[in-house]
Design a protein around this motif. Structure first.
Motif, short mmCIF file in Angstrom:
data_model
loop_
_atom_site.label_atom_id
_atom_site.label_comp_id
_atom_site.label_asym_id
_atom_site.label_seq_id
_atom_site.Cartn_x
_atom_site.Cartn_y
_atom_site.Cartn_z
N LYS A 6 33.27 36.44 36.32
CA LYS A 6 34.67 36.83 36.59
C LYS A 6 35.59 35.63 36.40
O LYS A 6 35.33 34.55 36.95
CB LYS A 6 34.79 37.39 38.00
CG LYS A 6 36.21 37.75 38.39
CD LYS A 6 36.86 36.68 39.25
CE LYS A 6 38.34 36.88 39.43
NZ LYS A 6 38.95 35.86 40.29
N GLY A 208 44.12 39.93 44.84
CA GLY A 208 42.94 39.09 44.65
C GLY A 208 41.67 39.90 44.43
O GLY A 208 40.56 39.37 44.46
N ASP A 211 37.76 39.64 42.25
CA ASP A 211 36.46 39.12 42.72
C ASP A 211 35.60 40.29 43.20
O ASP A 211 34.40 40.35 42.95
CB ASP A 211 36.64 38.16 43.92
CG ASP A 211 37.58 37.02 43.62
OD1 ASP A 211 37.64 36.60 42.46
OD2 ASP A 211 38.26 36.55 44.57
N LYS A 266 41.22 31.85 50.02
CA LYS A 266 41.67 32.74 48.95
C LYS A 266 40.74 32.73 47.73
O LYS A 266 40.79 33.63 46.90
CB LYS A 266 43.07 32.25 48.55
CG LYS A 266 43.82 33.16 47.65
CD LYS A 266 45.16 32.50 47.27
CE LYS A 266 45.76 33.16 46.07
NZ LYS A 266 46.32 32.18 45.13
#
Ligand code: ADP
Ligand code: ASP
Ligand code: MG
Length: 472
Positions: A6, A208, A211, A266
């Motif tokens: 990723k 986010g 992930d 994060k």
């Protein structure tokens, strides 16, 4: 042997970077591996999409939308120019980009004309970030001689519920969708961050969330490893942008990584760990700009370090809600009612603490959820703020403090370590910060507390110095 790789927004932040990423992927594929790539939107694009959708709704200025569309077009065209050499592939990719940007413009104009932006249309707009970056990366990989196609999250088998903005996975059809491609030697480049409902509507998995997409794909394919390529060399002892002396943590257990991610590191989306943990798939966090660095390996093993504390994390943009009410004493089920009411409005509670006197319950939630939370509480308990006991209200008052942040201290070694809380709170007070609420995670590998946001940096630096730089 399947590897999921990723790449985050900064890693694909320009055409040159996309080319660099394509090289990393192609080199891996040459090691005779099946590779699935998950990619984020180019850096800043998701933020820009959020801003323009809000402006389309509020200002309803078509010229602003045109300017934005030009900006997006230029950015992605430039990326195509820099990351792909073959004119044929360039033309191919431009065609896809043109039609998507056209679609985006129409949706934004629709929002401006209708004056309506539903969570569903907002997710649809946000999906364009990843739906624009993925064809370019796939094109760049083809340009380097490997077979590659771009797929949307839904096309890769990520099926979610319709909780737009923070969708939950309902079904995974990843194996069915991706295995035939892998068998043909194709490298799928899947959009991170987005899924699709069974009715065919695009959803997003929370900010986010790429992930998390990578973890879901790794889970679905029983991958050997899930690699998270980002702009720092792994998970650090605290945010390296906040504390320059932060150090890379070579190894972490799933539980530690989960706590760290949940409480603000994060570098990993909080939901990334669970799917990997369930199947025992290692997660490796690597730096796109320093690929030779070993990064951070996350597995089942609990690696005891000399330091009891492994990392310090922070969450900003939160609010502390103090719920007061003498009426709550001895009334069973009040907390249950509070959380049920908040749950109904999808308010995500980050921390909870109840005073022993039962007259006070404190919770921490995202700042953006405050209005929803107050509405939920009023709906459940009636109007508070009328402070006389004569009103017989269970809740007498609710106080909201928005200038706060959460600091968490994480480490598997904290479990059972005596006096650790005392040492932490002494250090916090030495830093000049005042603790407004404390909560200990149930896993005992974390102690979290709330302080004023203005005291954040000093507090984190002090804790980092005392527990990580000079632990004795
Ligand atoms: P990506 O776009 O690759 O997903 P993110 O910006 O989402 O990258 O996450 C990486 C960033 O996370 C780093 O640049 C860093 O500032 C921040 N960060 C916060 N806490 C940590 C931590 N404990 N370790 C590493 N990075 C952290
Ligand atoms: N592009 C999305 C975001 O900015 C998802 C991600 O980067 O992981 O939140
Ligand atoms: Mg990220």
């Amino acid at each position: 042997m399947v590897t999921v790789m990723k790449f985050g927004g900064t890693s694909v932040g320009s055409g040159e970077r996309i080319r660099h990423v394509a090289n990393i992927v192609v080199n891996r594929k040459k090691e005779d591996k099946d590779v699935v790539v998950v990619v984020s939107a180019m850096s800043e694009v998701t933020n820009a999409l959020i801003e323009i959708s809000q402006q389309a709704l509020n200002i309803r200025d078509i010229d602003k939308i045109s300017d934005f569309i030009n900006f997006i077009k230029e950015k992605h065209y430039k990326a195509i120019e820099e990351s792909i050499k073959s004119e044929i592939i360039k033309k191919d990719v431009k065609k896809i980009i043109d039609s998507r940007i056209d679609e985006l413009e129409k949706v934004l104009i629709g929002v401006a004309y209708l004056g309506e932006l539903t969570p569903k249309s907002r997710d649809y707009i946000l999906s364009f970030g990843e739906r624009l970056s993925s064809p370019i990366l796939a094109g760049s990989i083809r340009d380097l001689g490997e077979k590659s196609i771009a797929l949307e999250g839904g096309e890769a088998g990520i099926i979610t519920d319709d909780n737009f903005g923070n969708a939950r996975v309902k079904k995974l059809k990843v194996k069915e969708c991706l295995t035939p491609l892998l068998k043909e030697g194709i490298i799928p480049v899947v959009t991170g961050f987005i899924g699709v409902t069974e009715e065919g509507n695009i959803t997003t998995l929370g900010r986010g969330g790429s992930d998390y997409s990578a973890a879901l794909i790794g889970y679905g394919l029983d991958a050997d490893i899930i690699e998270i390529w980002t702009d720092v060399s792994g998970v650090y002892t605290t945010d390296p942008k906040l504390v320059p002396t932060a150090k890379r943590i070579p190894k972490l257990s799933y539980i530690e990584a989960m706590e760290l991610a949940y409480f603000g590191a994060k570098v990993l989306h909080p939901r990334t760990i669970e799917p990997a943990m369930e199947k025992g798939i290692p997660i490796l966090v690597k730096n796109t700009f320093e690929p030779e660095n070993e990064g951070t390996l996350i597995t089942n093993d609990i690696e005891m370090s000399d330091n009891i504390v492994k990392a310090i994390t922070t969450i900003k943009n939160v609010a502390l809600i103090n719920i007061f009410g003498a009426g709550m004493v001895g009334v069973s089920g009040t907390s249950a009612r509070i959380f049920k009411a908040l749950g109904k409005y999808n308010v995500n509670v980050i921390l909870i603490s109840q005073g022993s006197s039962e007259t006070n319950i404190s919770i921490v939630i995202s700042e953006e959820d405050v209005d929803k939370a107050l509405k939920a509480l009023k709906e459940e308990f009636g109007d508070f703020g009328k402070k006389s006991f004569l009103n017989n209200n269970l809740i007498r008052d609710v106080m909201v403090d928005k200038d706060v942040c959460v600091v968490s201290v994480v480490g598997a070694g904290m479990k059972g370590a005596k006096g650790i809380a005392g040492k932490i709170f002494t250090a916090v007070s030495e830093s000049g910060a005042n603790i407004k609420m404390i909560a200990q995670g149930s896993s005992e590998v974390n102690i979290s507390f709330v302080i004023d946001e203005k005291d954040l940096i000093n507090c984190v630096r002090k804790l980092h110095e005392k527990f990580i730089e000079k632990p004795n």
